[in-house]
Design an enzyme around this catalytic site. Sequence first.
Site, short mmCIF file in Angstrom:
data_model
loop_
_atom_site.label_atom_id
_atom_site.label_comp_id
_atom_site.label_asym_id
_atom_site.label_seq_id
_atom_site.Cartn_x
_atom_site.Cartn_y
_atom_site.Cartn_z
CG ASP A 81 -2.21 -0.72 1.01
OD1 ASP A 81 -2.55 -0.96 -0.16
OD2 ASP A 81 -2.89 -1.05 2.00
CG MET A 82 1.81 5.53 -1.91
SD MET A 82 3.57 5.14 -1.76
CE MET A 82 3.87 4.28 -3.32
CD GLN A 125 -1.35 7.92 -2.26
OE1 GLN A 125 -0.64 8.92 -2.19
NE2 GLN A 125 -1.73 7.26 -1.20
NE ARG A 133 -5.16 -1.52 -4.27
CZ ARG A 133 -4.73 -1.79 -3.05
NH1 ARG A 133 -4.26 -0.83 -2.27
NH2 ARG A 133 -4.74 -3.03 -2.59
CE LYS A 174 -11.21 10.21 -8.26
NZ LYS A 174 -12.55 10.79 -8.06
CB ALA A 231 -7.51 8.33 1.49
CB THR A 233 -11.91 5.13 -8.70
OG1 THR A 233 -12.60 6.35 -8.47
CG2 THR A 233 -12.35 4.53 -10.03
CG HIS A 234 -15.82 3.79 -4.42
ND1 HIS A 234 -14.80 4.10 -3.56
CD2 HIS A 234 -16.09 2.48 -4.22
CE1 HIS A 234 -14.49 3.03 -2.86
NE2 HIS A 234 -15.25 2.03 -3.24
NE ARG A 248 -6.27 6.76 5.53
CZ ARG A 248 -5.64 6.15 6.53
NH1 ARG A 248 -5.15 6.86 7.53
NH2 ARG A 248 -5.47 4.85 6.53
#
Length: 326
Positions: free
Chosen positions: A130-131, A160, A181, A184, A186, A223-224, A285
């Site tokens: 993860d970032m 991101q 992945r 955007k 958070a 993304t949503h 978040r």
Amino acid sequence: MLRRGLHLLGGSERAKRLATGTSVTRAVSRRFVPGERIDSVVAAAEAVNQQGLTATMNYLGEAVRTGALARAAAGTYLELLDRIRTDGLDANISVKPTQLGQEIDEQLLLENLETILERSRPGSIFVRIDMESSRYTKGTLAAFETLWSRGHRNVGVVLQSALRRTEGDVGRMIELGARVRLCKGAYAEPTSVAFDSTREIRRSFFRSMKRLLREGSYPAIATHDEGLIQSARKLVQREGIRRDAFEFQLLYGVRRDLQEALVADGYRVRVYIPFGEMWYPYLMRRLAERPENFFFLVGNVLRESPLGVLWPGGNSSPPSNHGGRG
């Protein structure tokens, strides 16, 4: 203003103590975090698998300060990998570098990551790094490239679109053949390193998404944002990109209707399922990045109080806007 305020609450120890000591808040958090133990996340993964979705599981926690805690977090991931195998889950894992010792010692981080990657090899369970906030981006990508140079191929990264550097990083990952992945972002970031408007972040996402779908190695579009999802679908159709050459990723408890619709249309969808005791900053978040999540929480709190009648018809939450930044 709401987003900034929620980010501030996420970093407030006083607010954390108040929220985590409230049964209503803990109950509402279960929409986004199924529980604190491995059994809870395994049960959630089984449920999404039954709906035709795959899962990635994340043990919540960041910025550990001791080697013992970093190794304990790695141990939790080893146990989780074993459960993925024994329970026959269609799932992989996502790990946070600062939880595995990034702020303590680079070598400790690499040791913990390699231990996890070695355990993941039987059955080739994929591991996503993860970032976190921008202060860790350079170090996270450096650790990933070290692992890549040592022959690990069951590992990928997160980039991101909010960060100004991301399009260059996308090019580098494509050059390596690494799985990305794209999300955007958070985290609250300074404008020196990040775009400060939703429009710029979406444009950056769109440019990186196009390149990853055309040239990347099984990218994950996380993304949503329905506009961006629709753009991805149009590009895939127009250019004949196979639907099994990438996947959409969405958060557990967010836009379940969209998850089901994408699967029904023949797309691969993976659900990001977090678990653990450190659910409060994660919840903050999630609320900050999508206003409707905030109103969902408020609605549930009101339902449990005498003021619940303020929502017309006694609903558990106000009408939601199904857009959002994702």
